[in-house]
Design an enzyme around this catalytic site. Structure first.
Site, mmCIF file in Angstrom:
data_model
loop_
_atom_site.group_PDB
_atom_site.id
_atom_site.type_symbol
_atom_site.label_atom_id
_atom_site.label_comp_id
_atom_site.label_asym_id
_atom_site.label_seq_id
_atom_site.Cartn_x
_atom_site.Cartn_y
_atom_site.Cartn_z
ATOM 1 N N CYS A 2 0.838 -1.186 0.000
ATOM 2 C CA CYS A 2 0.000 0.000 0.000
ATOM 3 C C CYS A 2 0.881 1.248 0.000
ATOM 4 O O CYS A 2 1.866 1.317 0.733
ATOM 5 C CB CYS A 2 -0.952 0.088 1.188
ATOM 6 S SG CYS A 2 -2.133 -1.251 1.259
ATOM 7 N N ARG A 38 3.968 -0.089 -4.837
ATOM 8 C CA ARG A 38 3.734 -0.699 -3.525
ATOM 9 C C ARG A 38 2.442 -1.515 -3.479
ATOM 10 O O ARG A 38 2.158 -2.190 -2.493
ATOM 11 C CB ARG A 38 3.682 0.383 -2.448
ATOM 12 C CG ARG A 38 4.952 1.180 -2.354
ATOM 13 C CD ARG A 38 4.830 2.236 -1.293
ATOM 14 N NE ARG A 38 4.878 1.650 0.029
ATOM 15 C CZ ARG A 38 5.975 1.514 0.745
ATOM 16 N NH1 ARG A 38 7.117 1.942 0.281
ATOM 17 N NH2 ARG A 38 5.939 0.977 1.933
ATOM 18 N N TRP A 86 -2.570 -2.742 -1.806
ATOM 19 C CA TRP A 86 -2.299 -4.166 -1.971
ATOM 20 C C TRP A 86 -3.219 -4.848 -0.967
ATOM 21 O O TRP A 86 -3.084 -4.658 0.245
ATOM 22 C CB TRP A 86 -0.836 -4.485 -1.665
ATOM 23 C CG TRP A 86 -0.470 -5.897 -2.005
ATOM 24 C CD1 TRP A 86 -0.081 -6.360 -3.226
ATOM 25 C CD2 TRP A 86 -0.472 -7.025 -1.127
ATOM 26 N NE1 TRP A 86 0.160 -7.716 -3.155
ATOM 27 C CE2 TRP A 86 -0.066 -8.146 -1.885
ATOM 28 C CE3 TRP A 86 -0.778 -7.208 0.222
ATOM 29 C CZ2 TRP A 86 0.043 -9.428 -1.350
ATOM 30 C CZ3 TRP A 86 -0.670 -8.487 0.765
ATOM 31 C CH2 TRP A 86 -0.257 -9.580 -0.020
ATOM 32 N N ASN A 112 -2.290 1.604 5.790
ATOM 33 C CA ASN A 112 -1.402 0.531 5.350
ATOM 34 C C ASN A 112 -1.139 -0.340 6.567
ATOM 35 O O ASN A 112 -0.916 0.178 7.655
ATOM 36 C CB ASN A 112 -0.079 1.125 4.830
ATOM 37 C CG ASN A 112 0.932 0.058 4.469
ATOM 38 O OD1 ASN A 112 0.566 -1.063 4.122
ATOM 39 N ND2 ASN A 112 2.213 0.396 4.550
ATOM 40 N N GLY A 113 -1.159 -1.666 6.380
ATOM 41 C CA GLY A 113 -0.869 -2.558 7.501
ATOM 42 C C GLY A 113 -2.050 -3.458 7.804
ATOM 43 O O GLY A 113 -2.988 -3.575 7.014
ATOM 44 N N GLU A 511 17.738 -17.342 -7.997
ATOM 45 C CA GLU A 511 17.312 -15.985 -8.329
ATOM 46 C C GLU A 511 16.770 -15.935 -9.765
ATOM 47 O O GLU A 511 15.755 -15.290 -10.039
ATOM 48 C CB GLU A 511 18.491 -15.006 -8.142
ATOM 49 C CG GLU A 511 18.281 -13.588 -8.657
ATOM 50 C CD GLU A 511 17.123 -12.832 -8.011
ATOM 51 O OE1 GLU A 511 16.494 -13.352 -7.070
ATOM 52 O OE2 GLU A 511 16.832 -11.722 -8.487
ATOM 53 N N LYS A 515 12.926 -14.810 -10.728
ATOM 54 C CA LYS A 515 12.596 -13.749 -11.695
ATOM 55 C C LYS A 515 11.576 -14.266 -12.706
ATOM 56 O O LYS A 515 10.631 -13.564 -13.051
ATOM 57 C CB LYS A 515 13.855 -13.257 -12.443
ATOM 58 C CG LYS A 515 14.825 -12.433 -11.622
ATOM 59 C CD LYS A 515 14.395 -10.988 -11.411
ATOM 60 C CE LYS A 515 13.750 -10.733 -10.097
ATOM 61 N NZ LYS A 515 14.432 -10.793 -8.851
ATOM 62 N N GLU A 518 8.063 -14.695 -11.009
ATOM 63 C CA GLU A 518 7.309 -13.495 -10.651
ATOM 64 C C GLU A 518 6.959 -12.640 -11.861
ATOM 65 O O GLU A 518 5.964 -11.923 -11.843
ATOM 66 C CB GLU A 518 7.990 -12.676 -9.540
ATOM 67 C CG GLU A 518 9.322 -12.085 -9.862
ATOM 68 C CD GLU A 518 9.937 -11.336 -8.670
ATOM 69 O OE1 GLU A 518 9.221 -10.886 -7.773
ATOM 70 O OE2 GLU A 518 11.177 -11.200 -8.673
ATOM 71 N N HIS A 534 19.395 -36.655 -6.955
ATOM 72 C CA HIS A 534 18.675 -37.067 -5.741
ATOM 73 C C HIS A 534 17.171 -36.828 -5.887
ATOM 74 O O HIS A 534 16.445 -36.824 -4.899
ATOM 75 C CB HIS A 534 19.235 -36.323 -4.527
ATOM 76 C CG HIS A 534 20.696 -36.589 -4.320
ATOM 77 N ND1 HIS A 534 21.170 -37.741 -3.730
ATOM 78 C CD2 HIS A 534 21.795 -35.885 -4.692
ATOM 79 C CE1 HIS A 534 22.497 -37.721 -3.710
ATOM 80 N NE2 HIS A 534 22.894 -36.604 -4.301
ATOM 81 N N LYS A 637 5.945 -4.210 -4.014
ATOM 82 C CA LYS A 637 7.384 -4.013 -3.863
ATOM 83 C C LYS A 637 7.847 -4.202 -2.423
ATOM 84 O O LYS A 637 8.875 -4.789 -2.160
ATOM 85 C CB LYS A 637 7.725 -2.607 -4.359
ATOM 86 C CG LYS A 637 9.201 -2.273 -4.307
ATOM 87 C CD LYS A 637 9.946 -2.982 -5.398
ATOM 88 C CE LYS A 637 11.419 -2.677 -5.407
ATOM 89 N NZ LYS A 637 12.148 -3.721 -6.149
HETATM 90 O O1 M6R Z 1 12.789 -4.920 0.318
HETATM 91 P P1 M6R Z 1 13.366 -6.282 0.569
HETATM 92 O O2 M6R Z 1 14.690 -6.468 -0.063
HETATM 93 O O3 M6R Z 1 13.359 -6.662 2.021
HETATM 94 O O4 M6R Z 1 12.371 -7.281 -0.164
HETATM 95 C C1 M6R Z 1 12.544 -8.663 -0.076
HETATM 96 C C2 M6R Z 1 11.689 -9.381 -1.086
HETATM 97 O O5 M6R Z 1 10.344 -9.112 -0.869
HETATM 98 C C3 M6R Z 1 12.052 -9.013 -2.530
HETATM 99 O O6 M6R Z 1 13.396 -9.240 -2.798
HETATM 100 C C4 M6R Z 1 11.199 -9.812 -3.521
HETATM 101 O O7 M6R Z 1 11.525 -11.172 -3.445
HETATM 102 C C5 M6R Z 1 11.346 -9.272 -4.932
HETATM 103 N N1 M6R Z 1 10.049 -9.171 -5.546
HETATM 104 C C6 M6R Z 1 12.160 -10.136 -5.798
HETATM 105 O O8 M6R Z 1 12.248 -9.671 -7.101
#
Ligand code: M6R
Length: 642
Positions: A2, A38, A86, A112-113, A511, A515, A518, A534, A637
């Site tokens: 949010c 956000r 969000w 927010n929260g 990683e 990517k 997501e 395994h 984010k």
């Molecule tokens: O702001 P932060 O680095 O703490 O966020 C951690 C994760 O939420 C963040 O890296 C998330 O996995 C990203 N969407 C990855 O691309």
């Protein structure tokens, strides 16, 4: 999660900055545009003008709200609040969108929260005759705020001074009383038709910063909410209420006791948060990576191999006694931590664990004053990581935050901070922050090795010299990315992709898979190549794409040979192999359908290069599928709820 923006400016009639008297609306919309990363389940604004509160809100992205505002405009106003959501409580509908307007249309509230005790509060409010239009906890807080506001005398009679102290008046006092009753994490922002020109907010465990303007003041979930208008910002502490008017800012705790915020100058400007002609923020941020690494290295060594981490305010004598490091992070940041583990253990000989923040405090971890906690967070607001850091501090551990966001909560609640200087990262999928995080953890590792005498100065100097060459090499990878982009576009029908890596290539593989998940909504998994036999090898069937991160043949030679064997094993079972290898490594060619070369570097620095083609692969594949790479579905984010 949010995005919140608040604005208090001059009355429309005297508003020299806007010919239309729509300055408040302009600021709110621009703020929401910048904060949309956000959350984008809905967007809404409320302004306070001559006609009282006028509110517009729409489910879906900000563009829906903008359409609504153009067909149903609001009047000129000097004050307002805005929200991009969000969804937590209640689905992403118009009714659940913020602001929530209560008190007969006089009070607008955004939030927010998560308010954890909303259920008993709601039951009490229902029992006293209130009805609710939404499924949100926010409307409960708003209704409570209205009730408390109405219960306070208009002139403040009965309060200790006989009138309301400060600029916030009745609304600020009501906000303090409500905040005392709420449990959970919240930033609540309110404006009331009977107190025009005033915006009041309360914060606990949820982000909020103040922007100081000239004849106007701002609130934002982060500074990007007002960066178009001012770079002067004020950090707020936990459990505080802030009131802004056009020319004043007042901070108190939840009991009205005056408090101070720390003023700071934001070290980037509005231009840094623009796309700069790139098709997406993600593409721009991938291109920012050479700079992100270079800026993170800048000024942190004296050229002779001595690290100068002045911000690391932990007594060197204490750092010398550390016998364990625990890295806490989530998502991409946790993968940066996994890369760092290899380097820190190798350089410093300190046992290093990497733990997902949300798992940490629930497993009764062994933490004491000789444990160094290294949290990694781009946003500095990830609630899981914040809670884990707090827990570790309670156990006596020293905490260092590696963070990209000045003024955010995690560095403020840590003993020390090492900022990554990647600049604002707007795309939800993290790219440049990841490379900057690896760089910062390496600086920390080298600093500890220097302090504890694990490496000679000459060795540190050599590693730093090689790190300094990395930005140019990253730029080369980006410049030569045409081939991987073509391949990604040709794979838009792919249903699943496996990623393999070993040693530091393992977190890189994970990683790469994250990517793809997501951004392209494709099933993807990253495995340690050694784990293949395994179990995961059972997944391989004819045509299955497998992306393999191959270590340098010059480095740990045995590892290179083993990974090449792994490629052969999957290929023998029908896999379509795509290989990321070091320039000059011809041995992989015969085993791969596609090879992408990265410049030579040492084993430990290879993740700074090998990650880049995987980012570009995911970006191109998602784009070919027609997806919004900056705002992938269901994500936000900054994950500010647990
Ligand atoms: O702001 P932060 O680095 O703490 O966020 C951690 C994760 O939420 C963040 O890296 C998330 O996995 C990203 N969407 C990855 O691309």
């Amino acid at each position: 999660m949010c995005g919140i923006v608040g604005y208090a400016g001059t009355a429309p009639a005297q508003d020299a900055s806007s010919s239309t008297g729509q300055r408040a609306l302009e600021v709110l919309v621009e703020g929401l545009r910048r904060l949309e990363y956000r959350g984008y389940d809905s967007a809404g604004i409320a302004v306070v003008g001559a006609n009282g509160i006028e509110m517009r809100k729409k489910s879906g992205k900000l563009v829906n709200l903008l359409e609504e505002l153009s067909s149903n405009p609001v009047s000129a106003a000097s004050t307002g609040i805005g929200h991009t959501r969000w969804a937590t409580h209640g689905g992403p509908t118009d009714a659940n969108a913020h602001p929530h307007v209560v008190d007969g249309g006089a009070l607008a509230v955004i939030h927010n929260g998560i308010i954890e005790n909303y259920s008993p509060l709601k039951a009490d409010l229902v029992a006293s005759g209130h009805t609710f239009l939404s499924a949100t906890d926010t409307e409960v807080a708003a209704t409570l705020l209205a009730e408390v506001f109405r219960g306070l005398p208009e002139d403040g009679a009965g309060s200790s001074e006989g009138a309301y102290a400060g600029i916030g008046g009745r609304l600020a006092q009501a906000m303090q009383l409500v905040a005392q009753q709420l449990e959970g994490a919240f930033t609540l922002v309110a404006t009331h038709a009977e107190e025009p020109g005033v915006v009041v907010a309360a914060r606990r465990n949820s982000p909020l910063v103040v922007g100081l303007g000239d004849g106007e003041n701002f609130l934002g979930s982060d500074v990007s909410g007002f960066i178009d208008y001012t770079r002067r910002a004020v950090e707020l502490g936990q459990n505080q209420v802030v009131t802004i008017t056009a020319d004043q800012v007042e901070i108190t705790d939840f009991f009205g006791v005056p408090a101070e915020g720390r003023e700071y100058l934001v070290d980037w400007d509005a231009a840094a948060a623009k796309k700069d002609g790139f098709a997406s923020f993600m593409e721009k941020e991938i291109n920012d990576q050479p700079d992100a690494v270079a800026q993170t290295l800048l000024g942190r060594n004296d050229g002779a191999g001595n690290l100068t981490l002045d911000e690391l305010r932990i007594d060197p004598a204490v750092l010398k006694t550390i016998n364990k490091i625990i890295v806490l992070a989530c998502g991409t940041s946790a993968y940066a931590g996994q890369v760092a583990k290899y380097a820190i253990e190798h350089w410093c000989r300190i046992p290093t664990e990497v733990e997902l923040s949300h798992e940490f405090r629930y497993r009764d971890p062994i933490v004491d004053e000789r444990t160094l906690i290294v949290s990694i967070s781009q946003s500095g607001e990830t609630m899981d990581t914040l809670m884990a850091v707090r827990y570790a501090r309670e156990q006596g551990a020293k905490t260092v935050s590696i963070c990209n966001t000045n003024g955010s909560t995690i560095p403020r609640e840590s003993d020390a901070v090492l900022y990554t200087h990647a600049g604002p990262e707007i795309a939800v999928a993290s790219t440049k922050a990841f490379l900057a995080q690896i760089t910062a953890t390496y600086l920390l590792g080298l600093y500890l090795a220097q302090l504890r005498g694990n490496l000679f100065q000459g060795q540190i100097k050599d590693i730093l010299a090689e790190l300094a060459k990395t930005p140019a090499k990253i730029a080369t990878v980006i410049a030569n990315s045409g081939q991987i982009r073509d391949l990604a576009r040709s794979m838009s029908e792919t249903r699943t992709v496996l990623f393999l890596g070993r040693h530091v290539g393992y977190p890189v593989a994970m990683e790469g898979a994250l990517k793809l998940k997501e951004l392209a909504y494709i099933h993807a998994e990253g495995f340690a190549a050694g784990e293949l036999k395994h179990g995961p090898i059972a997944l391989i069937e004819e045509g299955q794409p497998v992306i393999v991160v191959v270590p340098s043949p010059r480095g740990r030679d045995s590892l290179h040979a083993k990974v090449v064997s792994n490629i052969q094993e999957v290929r023998a079972r029908g896999a379509m192999t795509i290989v990321i290898a070091e320039e000059g490594d011809e041995s992989v060619r015969e085993h791969a359908e596609h090879v992408f070369y990265i410049p030579e570097t040492s084993t430990l620095l290879a993740p700074l290069l090998a990650t880049v083609p995987l980012q570009i692969f995911a970006l191109e594949l998602a784009t070919a599928k027609g997806y919004d790479v900056d705002q992938p579905r269901n994500l936000a984010k900054s994950v500010t709820v647990e």
